[in-house]
Design a protein around this motif. Sequence first.
Motif, PDB file in Angstrom:
ATOM      1  N   ARG A   1      13.484 -60.114 -19.555  1.00 27.75           N
ATOM      2  CA  ARG A   1      13.317 -60.977 -18.277  1.00 27.75           C
ATOM      3  C   ARG A   1      11.890 -61.301 -18.171  1.00 27.75           C
ATOM      4  O   ARG A   1      11.370 -62.535 -17.856  1.00 27.75           O
ATOM      5  CB  ARG A   1      13.919 -60.382 -17.105  1.00 27.75           C
ATOM      6  N   LEU A   2      10.989 -60.391 -18.277  1.00 31.61           N
ATOM      7  CA  LEU A   2       9.594 -60.731 -18.341  1.00 31.61           C
ATOM      8  C   LEU A   2       9.193 -61.819 -19.329  1.00 31.61           C
ATOM      9  O   LEU A   2       8.436 -62.763 -19.152  1.00 31.61           O
ATOM     10  CB  LEU A   2       8.872 -59.517 -18.388  1.00 31.61           C
ATOM     11  N   GLY A   3       9.578 -61.230 -20.472  1.00 29.11           N
ATOM     12  CA  GLY A   3       9.081 -62.151 -21.652  1.00 29.11           C
ATOM     13  C   GLY A   3       9.572 -63.633 -21.649  1.00 29.11           C
ATOM     14  O   GLY A   3       9.133 -64.353 -22.150  1.00 29.11           O
ATOM     15  N   SER A   4      10.775 -63.749 -21.197  1.00 26.94           N
ATOM     16  CA  SER A   4      11.230 -65.297 -20.771  1.00 26.94           C
ATOM     17  C   SER A   4      10.738 -65.830 -19.748  1.00 26.94           C
ATOM     18  O   SER A   4      10.957 -67.146 -19.457  1.00 26.94           O
ATOM     19  CB  SER A   4      12.696 -65.283 -20.938  1.00 26.94           C
TER      20      SER A   4
ATOM     21  N   GLU B   1       6.818 -61.569  -8.487  1.00 28.58           N
ATOM     22  CA  GLU B   1       7.763 -61.405  -9.843  1.00 28.58           C
ATOM     23  C   GLU B   1       6.904 -60.058 -10.473  1.00 28.58           C
ATOM     24  O   GLU B   1       7.739 -59.387 -11.012  1.00 28.58           O
ATOM     25  CB  GLU B   1       7.648 -62.508 -10.706  1.00 28.58           C
ATOM     26  N   LEU B   2       5.974 -59.890 -10.617  1.00 27.03           N
ATOM     27  CA  LEU B   2       5.258 -58.680 -11.195  1.00 27.03           C
ATOM     28  C   LEU B   2       5.675 -57.453 -10.299  1.00 27.03           C
ATOM     29  O   LEU B   2       5.929 -56.539 -11.134  1.00 27.03           O
ATOM     30  CB  LEU B   2       3.691 -58.930 -11.071  1.00 27.03           C
ATOM     31  N   ASP B   3       5.615 -57.444  -9.153  1.00 27.34           N
ATOM     32  CA  ASP B   3       5.831 -56.249  -8.381  1.00 27.34           C
ATOM     33  C   ASP B   3       7.314 -56.040  -8.450  1.00 27.34           C
ATOM     34  O   ASP B   3       7.936 -54.859  -8.691  1.00 27.34           O
ATOM     35  CB  ASP B   3       5.585 -56.703  -6.810  1.00 27.34           C
ATOM     36  N   GLU B   4       8.499 -57.100  -8.616  1.00 27.08           N
ATOM     37  CA  GLU B   4       9.633 -56.882  -8.921  1.00 27.08           C
ATOM     38  C   GLU B   4       9.926 -56.224 -10.176  1.00 27.08           C
ATOM     39  O   GLU B   4      11.032 -55.185 -10.477  1.00 27.08           O
ATOM     40  CB  GLU B   4      10.292 -58.215  -8.730  1.00 27.08           C
ATOM     41  N   ALA B   5       9.129 -56.806 -11.181  1.00 27.08           N
ATOM     42  CA  ALA B   5       9.647 -55.908 -12.729  1.00 27.08           C
ATOM     43  C   ALA B   5       8.860 -54.651 -12.575  1.00 27.08           C
ATOM     44  O   ALA B   5       9.675 -53.695 -13.099  1.00 27.08           O
ATOM     45  CB  ALA B   5       8.674 -56.857 -13.527  1.00 27.08           C
ATOM     46  N   LEU B   6       7.934 -54.235 -11.835  1.00 23.16           N
ATOM     47  CA  LEU B   6       7.326 -53.139 -11.823  1.00 23.16           C
ATOM     48  C   LEU B   6       8.248 -52.066 -10.915  1.00 23.16           C
ATOM     49  O   LEU B   6       8.343 -50.839 -11.395  1.00 23.16           O
ATOM     50  CB  LEU B   6       5.990 -52.920 -11.452  1.00 23.16           C
ATOM     51  N   ARG B   7       8.693 -52.657 -10.055  1.00 25.58           N
ATOM     52  CA  ARG B   7       9.819 -51.699  -9.425  1.00 25.58           C
ATOM     53  C   ARG B   7      11.134 -51.458 -10.373  1.00 25.58           C
ATOM     54  O   ARG B   7      11.581 -50.026 -10.083  1.00 25.58           O
ATOM     55  CB  ARG B   7      10.386 -52.695  -8.236  1.00 25.58           C
TER      56      ARG B   7
ATOM     57  N   PRO C   1       2.179 -64.896 -19.387  1.00 25.71           N
ATOM     58  CA  PRO C   1       2.163 -63.798 -18.664  1.00 25.71           C
ATOM     59  C   PRO C   1       3.124 -62.726 -19.070  1.00 25.71           C
ATOM     60  O   PRO C   1       2.752 -61.365 -18.923  1.00 25.71           O
ATOM     61  CB  PRO C   1       2.211 -64.464 -17.345  1.00 25.71           C
ATOM     62  N   GLY C   2       4.217 -63.050 -19.220  1.00 28.20           N
ATOM     63  CA  GLY C   2       5.374 -61.997 -19.450  1.00 28.20           C
ATOM     64  C   GLY C   2       4.964 -61.139 -20.705  1.00 28.20           C
ATOM     65  O   GLY C   2       4.960 -60.067 -20.591  1.00 28.20           O
ATOM     66  N   GLN C   3       4.679 -61.649 -21.793  1.00 30.97           N
ATOM     67  CA  GLN C   3       4.280 -61.052 -22.944  1.00 30.97           C
ATOM     68  C   GLN C   3       3.162 -60.187 -22.961  1.00 30.97           C
ATOM     69  O   GLN C   3       3.171 -59.027 -23.160  1.00 30.97           O
ATOM     70  CB  GLN C   3       4.209 -62.036 -24.146  1.00 30.97           C
ATOM     71  N   GLN C   4       2.127 -60.628 -21.970  1.00 32.46           N
ATOM     72  CA  GLN C   4       1.005 -59.693 -21.810  1.00 32.46           C
ATOM     73  C   GLN C   4       1.253 -58.539 -20.740  1.00 32.46           C
ATOM     74  O   GLN C   4       0.701 -57.460 -21.063  1.00 32.46           O
ATOM     75  CB  GLN C   4      -0.108 -60.695 -21.131  1.00 32.46           C
ATOM     76  N   VAL C   5       2.177 -58.704 -19.801  1.00 37.15           N
ATOM     77  CA  VAL C   5       2.507 -57.880 -18.855  1.00 37.15           C
ATOM     78  C   VAL C   5       3.285 -56.691 -19.764  1.00 37.15           C
ATOM     79  O   VAL C   5       3.113 -55.493 -19.664  1.00 37.15           O
ATOM     80  CB  VAL C   5       3.296 -57.885 -17.967  1.00 37.15           C
ATOM     81  N   ILE C   6       4.173 -56.962 -20.803  1.00 40.72           N
ATOM     82  CA  ILE C   6       4.913 -56.065 -21.342  1.00 40.72           C
ATOM     83  C   ILE C   6       3.868 -55.224 -22.362  1.00 40.72           C
ATOM     84  O   ILE C   6       4.057 -54.140 -22.586  1.00 40.72           O
ATOM     85  CB  ILE C   6       6.019 -56.967 -22.452  1.00 40.72           C
TER      86      ILE C   6
ATOM     87  N   GLU D   1      -6.308 -61.135 -15.039  1.00 40.25           N
ATOM     88  CA  GLU D   1      -5.920 -62.653 -14.928  1.00 40.25           C
ATOM     89  C   GLU D   1      -4.679 -62.811 -15.754  1.00 40.25           C
ATOM     90  O   GLU D   1      -4.573 -63.879 -16.105  1.00 40.25           O
ATOM     91  CB  GLU D   1      -7.029 -63.399 -14.823  1.00 40.25           C
ATOM     92  N   VAL D   2      -3.719 -61.815 -16.105  1.00 43.00           N
ATOM     93  CA  VAL D   2      -2.883 -62.201 -16.743  1.00 43.00           C
ATOM     94  C   VAL D   2      -1.716 -62.921 -16.409  1.00 43.00           C
ATOM     95  O   VAL D   2      -0.987 -63.888 -17.022  1.00 43.00           O
ATOM     96  CB  VAL D   2      -1.963 -60.839 -17.165  1.00 43.00           C
ATOM     97  N   LEU D   3      -1.630 -63.036 -14.970  1.00 48.13           N
ATOM     98  CA  LEU D   3      -0.560 -63.882 -14.325  1.00 48.13           C
ATOM     99  C   LEU D   3      -1.001 -65.218 -14.570  1.00 48.13           C
ATOM    100  O   LEU D   3       0.031 -66.226 -14.398  1.00 48.13           O
ATOM    101  CB  LEU D   3      -0.533 -63.493 -12.876  1.00 48.13           C
ATOM    102  N   SER D   4      -2.165 -65.715 -14.788  1.00 45.91           N
ATOM    103  CA  SER D   4      -2.659 -67.170 -14.885  1.00 45.91           C
ATOM    104  C   SER D   4      -2.709 -67.585 -16.309  1.00 45.91           C
ATOM    105  O   SER D   4      -3.079 -68.661 -16.617  1.00 45.91           O
ATOM    106  CB  SER D   4      -3.895 -67.596 -14.209  1.00 45.91           C
ATOM    107  N   SER D   5      -2.281 -66.601 -17.198  1.00 44.34           N
ATOM    108  CA  SER D   5      -2.377 -67.072 -18.560  1.00 44.34           C
ATOM    109  C   SER D   5      -1.323 -67.800 -19.086  1.00 44.34           C
ATOM    110  O   SER D   5      -0.138 -67.779 -18.404  1.00 44.34           O
ATOM    111  CB  SER D   5      -2.388 -65.689 -19.437  1.00 44.34           C
ATOM    112  N   ILE D   6      -1.127 -68.252 -20.158  1.00 49.67           N
ATOM    113  CA  ILE D   6       0.018 -69.018 -20.905  1.00 49.67           C
ATOM    114  C   ILE D   6       1.216 -68.237 -21.093  1.00 49.67           C
ATOM    115  O   ILE D   6       2.267 -68.782 -20.837  1.00 49.67           O
ATOM    116  CB  ILE D   6      -0.631 -69.861 -22.002  1.00 49.67           C
TER     117      ILE D   6
END
Length: 205
Positions: free
Chosen positions: A15-18, A26-32, A70-75, A63-68
């Motif tokens: 879900r993050l990657g897409s 969204e980040l907090d929901e994924a981390l939850r 973000p999902g892949q970088q959070v992973i 500043e991952v959330l503002s990158s092109i």
Amino acid sequence: MLDALTERLSGTFRRLGSSGRIGEKELDEALREVRIALLEADVNFKVVRDFIGRVRERALGQEVLSSITPGQQVIGIVQDVLVETLGKEHAPLERAKGGPTKIMVVGSKGSGKTTLAGRLALKFKNEGFRPLLVSTDFERVAASEQLQVLADSIDVPAYVEEKEAPAAEVAKRALAHATKINANAIIVDTVGAVMLDDELADALA
């Protein structure tokens, strides 16, 4: 347990990657979801809290959330912190310097303790030890029988009592039996529980 954790994390990562865009919500929901998956896998809550905090801090700090992507970088950050938490180097099991090596397998119900106990026994056997599998689980139906079948399948002895008794007492008798058969690695399969049985731990000390 590991299969369930992998499946849960994989779903979160997909879900993050897409996601084309990710905000703090969204980040907090994924981390939850990651936090719940780790807790359900019986990871200590303090370890989970520290892990989630480090991932969130790193994601926001870079500043991952503002990158092109973000999902892949959070992973990537989650995976990096997982490696840091678990350790990059292989750590062998510690062996007792005097007397037999004693391992108590603990965890919540259905987490795969009996299977892990069998794998540990096989590992010790392959390394030249003389392992003994011990059952102290009288709550789960046929738990002792399962351990005995497992022991027979890998050709290692098992100590199983048919009559229910306190786990600490069973452990003491198992230690005496281990001495009798000259076993030098004792793996104790315990009843499914969240809290460690201090009395059982003392009996094995």
